[in-house]
Design an enzyme around this catalytic site. Structure first.
Site, short mmCIF file in Angstrom:
data_model
loop_
_atom_site.label_atom_id
_atom_site.label_comp_id
_atom_site.label_asym_id
_atom_site.label_seq_id
_atom_site.Cartn_x
_atom_site.Cartn_y
_atom_site.Cartn_z
N LEU A 182 0.83 -1.21 0.00
CA LEU A 182 0.00 0.00 0.00
C LEU A 182 0.86 1.26 0.00
O LEU A 182 1.94 1.30 0.59
CB LEU A 182 -0.91 0.01 1.24
N HIS A 212 -3.42 4.28 -2.24
CA HIS A 212 -4.37 3.43 -1.51
C HIS A 212 -4.94 4.19 -0.31
O HIS A 212 -6.12 4.06 0.02
CB HIS A 212 -3.69 2.15 -1.03
N GLN A 244 -9.22 -1.04 -16.10
CA GLN A 244 -9.78 -1.89 -15.04
C GLN A 244 -11.05 -1.26 -14.46
O GLN A 244 -12.07 -1.93 -14.27
CB GLN A 244 -8.73 -2.07 -13.94
O1 PAF Z 1 -5.94 -2.88 -8.84
C1 PAF Z 1 -5.62 -3.86 -8.13
O2 PAF Z 1 -4.91 -3.73 -7.14
C2 PAF Z 1 -6.14 -5.23 -8.50
O3 PAF Z 1 -6.25 -5.38 -9.89
C3 PAF Z 1 -7.48 -5.60 -7.82
C4 PAF Z 1 -8.60 -4.66 -8.24
C5 PAF Z 1 -7.30 -5.52 -6.30
C6 PAF Z 1 -7.88 -7.02 -8.18
O4 PAF Z 1 -6.91 -7.94 -7.79
#
Ligand code: PAF
Length: 253
Positions: free
Chosen positions: A34, A38, A153
């Site tokens: 992290l 994050h 994503q």
């Molecule tokens: O972005 C990330 O850290 C990963 O792709 C996730 C969303 C936690 C899925 O493993």
């Protein structure tokens, strides 16, 4: 106090106890290592929900390269220190618990996942979507927080939530950058000092070039390996490799 749960059986009991309290739940899924990016997701979740759940799971199915999975930084103690005070629960499941089916069942999207990152990392988004669906089913949050650095994503997860009627609010959160402009990423810590300095050219060139081809040319001229640079829907997206470390970023046009 932050409660850490590693077994999914224990998590089921924790989650069912939360269900009786009628609390709003914010969820931040991560693979650990992290950083301040994050932290900003956790702070936003903290502000907007009664209860915050963080997951830390290095998801094997989204790595197309075994060496990359092996090298992915694992820093659980530091992660728990960063999450303390922001997350009420930290879920740290193990792969056998998460994949009792050994990945026989998976979520697949067949259009957006085939381009950009998907074209360079076969199967990557199947792994991401599958684990995110599992995590959303386990946590059953009201809101889930995703960074805009991983733009593709974010769009795929939002699309999955709509397609499968998951009823969770996906909250996009702005990319957090170092003072020299490099987007924060767990992978940055693998860069040597020289590579770290060169990496700062990546967002600058993406932003300052007139078009995608010009950006790709300027990145190559600066000695960076370019996987792709493409302009789509008002966003310039790119991926490069420095010393074997793959970095992605995107900037508004
Ligand atoms: O972005 C990330 O850290 C990963 O792709 C996730 C969303 C936690 C899925 O493993």
């Amino acid at each position: 106090m932050t409660r850490v749960t590693t077994s999914l059986r224990d998590w089921a009991a924790e989650r069912s106890a939360m269900g009786h309290l009628d609390l709003s739940i914010g969820f931040v899924p991560t693979m650990g290592a992290l950083h301040a990016g994050h932290r900003s997701l956790l702070e936003r979740a903290r502000k907007e929900n009664d209860c915050v759940v963080l997951s830390i799971f290095v998801n094997p199915t989204q790595f197309d390269d075994a060496a990359d999975l092996e090298r992915y930084p694992r820093t659980l103690d530091a992660d728990l220190a960063l999450a303390g005070g922001l997350a009420d629960h930290v879920l740290v499941p193990d792969p056998a618990d998460m994949y009792p089916d050994r990945y026989r069942y998976r979520v697949s999207e067949n259009t957006l996942s085939a381009i950009l990152e998907g074209a360079h990392r076969p199967g990557h988004f199947d792994g991401v979507l599958t684990v995110v669906l599992k995590l959303l089913n386990l946590v059953r949050p009201d809101r889930a927080y995703f960074g805009e650095k991983d733009r593709q994503q974010l769009d795929l997860v939002s699309g999955m939530v709509r397609a499968l009627h998951l009823g969770v609010d996906i909250v996009p959160c702005p990319t957090i950058r170092d003072p020299d402009g490099l987007a924060l990423s767990s992978r940055n810590r693998r860069l040597s000092p020289g590579a770290r300095a060169a990496a700062a050219l990546f967002p600058r060139i993406l932003r300052e070039s007139a078009d995608a081809a010009g950006a790709a040319g300027a990145l190559r001229a600066a000695g960076l390996d370019v996987d792709y640079v493409e302009d789509r829907d008002g966003i310039r997206l790119g991926a490069i490799r420095i010393e074997g470390v793959r970095l992605i970023d995107n900037v508004p046009l």
